[in-house]
Write a protein that holds these residues in place. Sequence first.
Motif, short mmCIF file in Angstrom:
data_model
loop_
_atom_site.label_atom_id
_atom_site.label_comp_id
_atom_site.label_asym_id
_atom_site.label_seq_id
_atom_site.Cartn_x
_atom_site.Cartn_y
_atom_site.Cartn_z
N ARG A 1 36.60 -15.65 26.84
CA ARG A 1 36.68 -16.44 28.08
C ARG A 1 37.88 -15.98 28.92
O ARG A 1 37.75 -15.73 30.12
CB ARG A 1 36.79 -17.92 27.74
CG ARG A 1 36.80 -18.83 28.94
CD ARG A 1 36.79 -20.31 28.56
NE ARG A 1 37.79 -20.66 27.56
CZ ARG A 1 37.52 -21.05 26.30
NH1 ARG A 1 36.29 -21.16 25.88
NH2 ARG A 1 38.49 -21.35 25.46
N GLU A 2 39.03 -15.85 28.30
CA GLU A 2 40.24 -15.46 29.03
C GLU A 2 40.18 -14.00 29.49
O GLU A 2 40.61 -13.67 30.59
CB GLU A 2 41.49 -15.68 28.16
CG GLU A 2 41.76 -17.13 27.82
CD GLU A 2 42.15 -17.97 29.02
OE1 GLU A 2 42.61 -17.43 30.04
OE2 GLU A 2 42.00 -19.21 28.94
N LYS B 1 45.84 -16.76 21.29
CA LYS B 1 45.48 -18.19 21.17
C LYS B 1 44.27 -18.36 20.31
O LYS B 1 43.46 -17.54 20.14
CB LYS B 1 45.24 -18.77 22.54
CG LYS B 1 46.56 -19.01 23.22
CD LYS B 1 46.41 -20.04 24.28
CE LYS B 1 47.80 -20.40 24.78
NZ LYS B 1 47.79 -21.48 25.66
N THR C 1 34.60 -17.74 22.85
CA THR C 1 35.91 -17.93 22.26
C THR C 1 36.98 -17.85 23.34
O THR C 1 36.70 -17.43 24.47
CB THR C 1 36.19 -16.83 21.21
OG1 THR C 1 36.27 -15.57 21.88
CG2 THR C 1 35.13 -16.80 20.13
N THR C 2 38.19 -18.22 22.97
CA THR C 2 39.30 -18.13 23.92
C THR C 2 39.48 -16.69 24.39
O THR C 2 39.68 -16.44 25.58
CB THR C 2 40.59 -18.65 23.28
OG1 THR C 2 40.39 -20.01 22.91
CG2 THR C 2 41.76 -18.56 24.24
#
Length: 71
Positions: A9-10, A71, A5-6
């Motif tokens: 990952r981030e 996000k 997912t964002t």
Amino acid sequence: MLKETTVNRELKAYRAKNGLTQKDMANIIGVDETTYHLKENGKRTFNIREVQTLKSKTGMSNEEAIVIFLK
């Protein structure tokens, strides 16, 4: 295999950039490493206190927090 997912990952990118491990992050927000792993991998959510603590203890900017968590 867990879908990336964002958030994970981030957040993984943020950790790597700052030389932090999952254990470091868990200690910062006051949870055990397993709980942190579940949060980072989208199985549990971060609460506002944890996000605020990460921001204040790691120097995370408001912009970074928005990219990672909203996000």
